[in-house]
Design a protein around this motif. Structure first.
Motif, PDB file in Angstrom:
ATOM      1  N   PHE A 182      -4.852   0.633   0.690  1.00  0.00           N
ATOM      2  CA  PHE A 182      -5.066  -0.172   1.893  1.00  0.00           C
ATOM      3  C   PHE A 182      -6.510  -0.665   1.966  1.00  0.00           C
ATOM      4  O   PHE A 182      -6.776  -1.729   2.504  1.00  0.00           O
ATOM      5  CB  PHE A 182      -4.740   0.631   3.156  1.00  0.00           C
ATOM      6  CG  PHE A 182      -5.662   1.809   3.329  1.00  0.00           C
ATOM      7  CD1 PHE A 182      -6.852   1.686   4.016  1.00  0.00           C
ATOM      8  CD2 PHE A 182      -5.343   3.037   2.757  1.00  0.00           C
ATOM      9  CE1 PHE A 182      -7.721   2.756   4.140  1.00  0.00           C
ATOM     10  CE2 PHE A 182      -6.206   4.107   2.878  1.00  0.00           C
ATOM     11  CZ  PHE A 182      -7.396   3.962   3.572  1.00  0.00           C
ATOM     12  N   SER A 235       0.854  -1.192   0.000  1.00  0.00           N
ATOM     13  CA  SER A 235       0.000   0.000   0.000  1.00  0.00           C
ATOM     14  C   SER A 235       0.887   1.238   0.000  1.00  0.00           C
ATOM     15  O   SER A 235       0.983   1.955   0.999  1.00  0.00           O
ATOM     16  CB  SER A 235      -0.914  -0.005   1.234  1.00  0.00           C
ATOM     17  OG  SER A 235      -1.777  -1.105   1.196  1.00  0.00           O
ATOM     18  N   ARG A 288      -0.563   6.673   8.501  1.00  0.00           N
ATOM     19  CA  ARG A 288      -1.605   5.787   7.995  1.00  0.00           C
ATOM     20  C   ARG A 288      -2.962   6.417   8.278  1.00  0.00           C
ATOM     21  O   ARG A 288      -3.098   7.209   9.205  1.00  0.00           O
ATOM     22  CB  ARG A 288      -1.463   4.415   8.647  1.00  0.00           C
ATOM     23  CG  ARG A 288      -0.142   3.740   8.247  1.00  0.00           C
ATOM     24  CD  ARG A 288       0.154   2.520   9.042  1.00  0.00           C
ATOM     25  NE  ARG A 288       0.487   2.886  10.413  1.00  0.00           N
ATOM     26  CZ  ARG A 288       0.969   2.044  11.319  1.00  0.00           C
ATOM     27  NH1 ARG A 288       1.156   0.782  11.008  1.00  0.00           N
ATOM     28  NH2 ARG A 288       1.244   2.444  12.541  1.00  0.00           N
ATOM     29  N   GLU A 348      -4.714   7.218  11.863  1.00  0.00           N
ATOM     30  CA  GLU A 348      -3.711   6.522  12.677  1.00  0.00           C
ATOM     31  C   GLU A 348      -3.888   6.717  14.187  1.00  0.00           C
ATOM     32  O   GLU A 348      -3.575   5.828  14.968  1.00  0.00           O
ATOM     33  CB  GLU A 348      -2.321   6.999  12.246  1.00  0.00           C
ATOM     34  CG  GLU A 348      -1.195   6.218  12.807  1.00  0.00           C
ATOM     35  CD  GLU A 348       0.094   6.536  12.081  1.00  0.00           C
ATOM     36  OE1 GLU A 348       0.627   5.620  11.446  1.00  0.00           O
ATOM     37  OE2 GLU A 348       0.548   7.690  12.146  1.00  0.00           O
ATOM     38  N   ARG A 383       4.445  -2.269   8.620  1.00  0.00           N
ATOM     39  CA  ARG A 383       5.137  -1.054   8.201  1.00  0.00           C
ATOM     40  C   ARG A 383       6.576  -1.465   7.946  1.00  0.00           C
ATOM     41  O   ARG A 383       7.246  -1.955   8.852  1.00  0.00           O
ATOM     42  CB  ARG A 383       5.046   0.014   9.279  1.00  0.00           C
ATOM     43  CG  ARG A 383       5.747   1.290   8.881  1.00  0.00           C
ATOM     44  CD  ARG A 383       5.522   2.351   9.898  1.00  0.00           C
ATOM     45  NE  ARG A 383       4.353   3.112   9.467  1.00  0.00           N
ATOM     46  CZ  ARG A 383       3.874   4.150  10.103  1.00  0.00           C
ATOM     47  NH1 ARG A 383       4.393   4.533  11.230  1.00  0.00           N
ATOM     48  NH2 ARG A 383       2.836   4.798   9.634  1.00  0.00           N
ATOM     49  N   TRP A 429      -3.526   0.118  13.542  1.00  0.00           N
ATOM     50  CA  TRP A 429      -2.850  -0.391  12.350  1.00  0.00           C
ATOM     51  C   TRP A 429      -1.769  -1.408  12.673  1.00  0.00           C
ATOM     52  O   TRP A 429      -1.549  -2.354  11.906  1.00  0.00           O
ATOM     53  CB  TRP A 429      -2.260   0.750  11.530  1.00  0.00           C
ATOM     54  CG  TRP A 429      -3.276   1.497  10.743  1.00  0.00           C
ATOM     55  CD1 TRP A 429      -3.712   2.782  10.961  1.00  0.00           C
ATOM     56  CD2 TRP A 429      -4.013   1.015   9.616  1.00  0.00           C
ATOM     57  NE1 TRP A 429      -4.666   3.121  10.033  1.00  0.00           N
ATOM     58  CE2 TRP A 429      -4.864   2.046   9.194  1.00  0.00           C
ATOM     59  CE3 TRP A 429      -4.038  -0.187   8.923  1.00  0.00           C
ATOM     60  CZ2 TRP A 429      -5.725   1.919   8.110  1.00  0.00           C
ATOM     61  CZ3 TRP A 429      -4.896  -0.317   7.839  1.00  0.00           C
ATOM     62  CH2 TRP A 429      -5.718   0.730   7.447  1.00  0.00           C
ATOM     63  N   SER A 472      -1.607  -4.595  10.069  1.00  0.00           N
ATOM     64  CA  SER A 472      -0.831  -4.240   8.881  1.00  0.00           C
ATOM     65  C   SER A 472       0.655  -4.291   9.231  1.00  0.00           C
ATOM     66  O   SER A 472       1.014  -4.462  10.394  1.00  0.00           O
ATOM     67  CB  SER A 472      -1.209  -2.841   8.387  1.00  0.00           C
ATOM     68  OG  SER A 472      -0.755  -1.848   9.292  1.00  0.00           O
ATOM     69  N   GLU A 531       5.321   7.563   7.081  1.00  0.00           N
ATOM     70  CA  GLU A 531       4.017   7.775   6.456  1.00  0.00           C
ATOM     71  C   GLU A 531       2.913   7.667   7.503  1.00  0.00           C
ATOM     72  O   GLU A 531       2.854   6.717   8.269  1.00  0.00           O
ATOM     73  CB  GLU A 531       3.790   6.721   5.370  1.00  0.00           C
ATOM     74  CG  GLU A 531       2.439   6.787   4.721  1.00  0.00           C
ATOM     75  CD  GLU A 531       2.210   5.648   3.737  1.00  0.00           C
ATOM     76  OE1 GLU A 531       1.129   5.618   3.166  1.00  0.00           O
ATOM     77  OE2 GLU A 531       3.093   4.798   3.557  1.00  0.00           O
ATOM     78  N   ASP A 542      -1.783  10.893  -0.942  1.00  0.00           N
ATOM     79  CA  ASP A 542      -2.530   9.882  -0.201  1.00  0.00           C
ATOM     80  C   ASP A 542      -2.995   8.790  -1.157  1.00  0.00           C
ATOM     81  O   ASP A 542      -3.250   9.014  -2.321  1.00  0.00           O
ATOM     82  CB  ASP A 542      -3.733  10.542   0.474  1.00  0.00           C
ATOM     83  CG  ASP A 542      -4.464   9.582   1.392  1.00  0.00           C
ATOM     84  OD1 ASP A 542      -3.818   8.669   1.935  1.00  0.00           O
ATOM     85  OD2 ASP A 542      -5.677   9.758   1.565  1.00  0.00           O
ATOM     86  N   PHE A 564       2.564  -1.056   4.478  1.00  0.00           N
ATOM     87  CA  PHE A 564       2.907   0.351   4.255  1.00  0.00           C
ATOM     88  C   PHE A 564       4.421   0.439   4.138  1.00  0.00           C
ATOM     89  O   PHE A 564       5.147  -0.174   4.910  1.00  0.00           O
ATOM     90  CB  PHE A 564       2.385   1.218   5.408  1.00  0.00           C
ATOM     91  CG  PHE A 564       0.888   1.253   5.486  1.00  0.00           C
ATOM     92  CD1 PHE A 564       0.168   2.163   4.741  1.00  0.00           C
ATOM     93  CD2 PHE A 564       0.197   0.368   6.298  1.00  0.00           C
ATOM     94  CE1 PHE A 564      -1.227   2.192   4.798  1.00  0.00           C
ATOM     95  CE2 PHE A 564      -1.190   0.377   6.373  1.00  0.00           C
ATOM     96  CZ  PHE A 564      -1.898   1.300   5.623  1.00  0.00           C
TER      97      PHE A 564
END
Length: 191
Positions: A79, A67, A98, A101, A112, A106, A110, A96, A75, A91
Protein backbone atom coordinates in the motif's frame (compact mmCIF):
# COMPACT_ATOMS: atom_id res chain seq x y z
CA UNK A 1 4.55 -16.42 -17.19
CA UNK A 2 3.94 -18.33 -14.00
CA UNK A 3 0.57 -17.69 -12.31
CA UNK A 4 0.62 -17.67 -8.49
CA UNK A 5 -1.30 -20.63 -7.10
CA UNK A 6 -3.53 -19.44 -4.31
CA UNK A 7 -5.11 -16.56 -2.48
CA UNK A 8 -6.12 -13.18 -3.84
CA UNK A 9 -2.95 -12.71 -5.90
CA UNK A 10 -3.51 -16.03 -7.66
CA UNK A 11 -7.17 -15.15 -8.26
CA UNK A 12 -6.26 -11.80 -9.80
CA UNK A 13 -3.64 -13.43 -12.05
CA UNK A 14 -6.04 -16.20 -13.13
CA UNK A 15 -8.89 -13.84 -13.99
CA UNK A 16 -7.01 -10.79 -15.29
CA UNK A 17 -3.53 -11.81 -16.56
CA UNK A 18 -4.49 -11.13 -20.18
CA UNK A 19 -6.90 -8.25 -19.55
CA UNK A 20 -6.28 -4.98 -21.36
CA UNK A 21 -5.12 -2.15 -19.04
CA UNK A 22 -4.01 -4.57 -16.28
CA UNK A 23 -0.32 -4.95 -15.43
CA UNK A 24 0.38 -7.81 -13.06
CA UNK A 25 3.72 -8.63 -11.46
CA UNK A 26 4.45 -11.72 -9.42
CA UNK A 27 7.05 -10.01 -7.27
CA UNK A 28 7.54 -13.12 -5.16
CA UNK A 29 9.19 -14.87 -8.12
CA UNK A 30 10.33 -11.91 -10.22
CA UNK A 31 8.16 -13.08 -13.11
CA UNK A 32 5.81 -10.79 -14.98
CA UNK A 33 2.62 -11.14 -16.91
CA UNK A 34 1.37 -7.92 -18.40
CA UNK A 35 -0.73 -6.10 -20.92
CA UNK A 36 -0.39 -2.53 -22.06
CA UNK A 37 -1.40 0.04 -19.40
CA UNK A 38 -1.53 2.85 -21.90
CA UNK A 39 -1.66 2.38 -25.65
CA UNK A 40 0.64 5.38 -26.00
CA UNK A 41 3.36 4.20 -23.62
CA UNK A 42 5.48 1.19 -24.57
CA UNK A 43 7.91 2.17 -21.79
CA UNK A 44 5.48 0.72 -19.25
CA UNK A 45 5.82 -2.79 -20.59
CA UNK A 46 8.23 -4.83 -18.44
CA UNK A 47 10.02 -6.41 -21.40
CA UNK A 48 10.91 -2.94 -22.80
CA UNK A 49 13.03 -1.64 -19.93
CA UNK A 50 14.65 -2.79 -16.70
CA UNK A 51 12.37 -3.46 -13.76
CA UNK A 52 14.03 -0.70 -11.73
CA UNK A 53 13.03 1.86 -14.35
CA UNK A 54 9.67 0.35 -15.18
CA UNK A 55 8.01 -0.37 -11.83
CA UNK A 56 7.75 3.17 -10.38
CA UNK A 57 6.59 4.54 -13.74
CA UNK A 58 3.92 1.84 -14.01
CA UNK A 59 2.60 2.58 -10.52
CA UNK A 60 2.58 6.33 -11.13
CA UNK A 61 0.67 5.79 -14.38
CA UNK A 62 -1.84 3.39 -12.82
CA UNK A 63 -5.21 4.27 -11.34
CA UNK A 64 -5.35 1.35 -8.88
CA UNK A 65 -2.73 -0.92 -7.28
CA UNK A 66 -3.57 -4.25 -5.67
CA UNK A 67 -2.24 -4.45 -2.11
CA UNK A 68 -2.62 -8.12 -1.16
CA UNK A 69 -1.25 -9.76 1.94
CA UNK A 70 2.45 -10.57 1.90
CA UNK A 71 4.25 -13.89 1.92
CA UNK A 72 2.47 -16.59 3.94
CA UNK A 73 -0.50 -14.22 4.35
CA UNK A 74 1.67 -11.89 6.42
CA UNK A 75 1.66 -8.12 6.58
CA UNK A 76 2.52 -6.30 3.40
CA UNK A 77 3.62 -2.78 2.70
CA UNK A 78 2.44 -2.77 -0.92
CA UNK A 79 0.00 0.00 0.00
CA UNK A 80 2.88 2.40 0.73
CA UNK A 81 4.39 2.65 -2.76
CA UNK A 82 0.84 2.84 -4.09
CA UNK A 83 0.15 5.86 -1.88
CA UNK A 84 3.48 7.49 -2.71
CA UNK A 85 2.98 7.08 -6.47
CA UNK A 86 -0.65 8.26 -6.39
CA UNK A 87 -2.09 4.83 -7.13
CA UNK A 88 -5.26 3.99 -5.19
CA UNK A 89 -4.61 0.90 -3.03
CA UNK A 90 -6.99 -2.04 -3.45
CA UNK A 91 -7.12 -4.31 -0.41
CA UNK A 92 -8.37 -7.77 -1.34
CA UNK A 93 -9.66 -9.34 1.85
CA UNK A 94 -12.79 -8.15 3.61
CA UNK A 95 -11.47 -9.07 7.05
CA UNK A 96 -7.91 -7.82 6.54
CA UNK A 97 -6.88 -5.13 9.00
CA UNK A 98 -5.40 -2.23 7.11
CA UNK A 99 -2.40 -0.42 8.64
CA UNK A 100 -3.32 1.86 11.54
CA UNK A 101 -6.96 1.25 10.63
CA UNK A 102 -8.29 2.73 13.85
CA UNK A 103 -7.03 6.22 12.98
CA UNK A 104 -6.37 6.30 9.21
CA UNK A 105 -9.39 7.05 6.99
CA UNK A 106 -8.73 4.17 4.55
CA UNK A 107 -12.29 4.16 3.23
CA UNK A 108 -11.74 7.63 1.79
CA UNK A 109 -8.52 6.76 -0.08
CA UNK A 110 -8.56 3.04 -0.90
CA UNK A 111 -10.83 0.23 -1.95
CA UNK A 112 -11.66 -2.96 -0.14
CA UNK A 113 -12.77 -5.76 -2.45
CA UNK A 114 -13.99 -9.07 -1.10
CA UNK A 115 -11.99 -12.05 -2.32
CA UNK A 116 -15.10 -13.51 -3.98
CA UNK A 117 -15.43 -10.32 -6.07
CA UNK A 118 -11.92 -10.52 -7.55
CA UNK A 119 -13.11 -12.20 -10.79
CA UNK A 120 -15.13 -9.05 -11.53
CA UNK A 121 -12.48 -6.61 -10.32
CA UNK A 122 -12.30 -5.02 -13.77
CA UNK A 123 -16.01 -4.13 -13.56
CA UNK A 124 -15.72 -2.81 -10.01
CA UNK A 125 -12.80 -0.55 -10.95
CA UNK A 126 -14.48 0.64 -14.16
CA UNK A 127 -17.51 1.78 -12.14
CA UNK A 128 -15.50 4.17 -9.98
CA UNK A 129 -16.07 7.61 -11.44
CA UNK A 130 -13.36 10.10 -12.31
CA UNK A 131 -14.68 12.34 -9.50
CA UNK A 132 -14.46 9.48 -6.97
CA UNK A 133 -10.88 8.69 -8.06
CA UNK A 134 -9.91 12.37 -7.73
CA UNK A 135 -11.46 12.52 -4.26
CA UNK A 136 -9.59 9.38 -3.21
CA UNK A 137 -6.29 10.81 -4.45
CA UNK A 138 -6.87 14.04 -2.51
CA UNK A 139 -7.51 11.97 0.62
CA UNK A 140 -4.28 10.03 -0.03
CA UNK A 141 -2.35 13.28 0.39
CA UNK A 142 -3.22 13.25 4.08
CA UNK A 143 -2.48 9.56 4.57
CA UNK A 144 0.96 8.85 3.11
CA UNK A 145 2.93 10.98 5.62
CA UNK A 146 1.29 8.99 8.44
CA UNK A 147 2.81 5.80 7.01
CA UNK A 148 6.48 6.92 6.97
CA UNK A 149 8.72 6.52 10.02
CA UNK A 150 10.23 9.98 9.55
CA UNK A 151 11.10 10.86 13.17
CA UNK A 152 13.17 7.74 13.76
CA UNK A 153 15.79 9.00 11.32
CA UNK A 154 16.66 5.71 9.63
CA UNK A 155 18.33 7.47 6.72
CA UNK A 156 21.71 8.77 7.88
CA UNK A 157 21.83 11.35 5.09
CA UNK A 158 19.16 13.53 6.67
CA UNK A 159 18.67 14.92 10.17
CA UNK A 160 16.25 13.15 12.50
CA UNK A 161 12.71 14.41 12.00
CA UNK A 162 13.30 15.79 8.53
CA UNK A 163 10.95 14.23 6.01
CA UNK A 164 11.81 11.96 3.12
CA UNK A 165 9.57 13.80 0.68
CA UNK A 166 9.07 17.18 2.31
CA UNK A 167 6.69 16.06 5.05
CA UNK A 168 7.17 17.67 8.45
CA UNK A 169 7.65 14.46 10.40
CA UNK A 170 5.28 15.55 13.18
CA UNK A 171 2.47 13.34 11.86
CA UNK A 172 4.56 10.33 10.82
CA UNK A 173 4.06 6.61 11.47
CA UNK A 174 5.33 6.97 15.04
CA UNK A 175 2.62 9.58 15.76
CA UNK A 176 0.07 7.37 14.00
CA UNK A 177 1.13 4.34 16.05
CA UNK A 178 0.85 6.37 19.26
CA UNK A 179 -2.65 7.52 18.22
CA UNK A 180 -3.68 3.88 17.75
CA UNK A 181 -2.33 2.99 21.20
CA UNK A 182 -4.09 6.00 22.77
CA UNK A 183 -7.37 4.99 21.18
CA UNK A 184 -7.00 1.41 22.44
CA UNK A 185 -6.16 2.55 25.98
CA UNK A 186 -9.15 4.91 25.98
CA UNK A 187 -11.42 2.13 24.72
CA UNK A 188 -10.15 -0.22 27.47
CA UNK A 189 -10.63 2.47 30.11
CA UNK A 190 -14.25 3.05 29.08
CA UNK A 191 -15.24 -0.63 29.39
Amino acid sequence: GRIPKGGPRGDVFRHHHARERFVLIDSAHERTSSRRVSAASDALLPNRSSRADWFPAAMADSEFCLSPLGTNEGDSDRFLPALLYGCIPVFSLADEARPFEEVVPWDSCSLRVHETDLPRLHTILANISRAQRASMRRAMCGVWPAMLWTRLGFASSRPRGEGYLGESGRADALATFMAVLRRRVEADAST
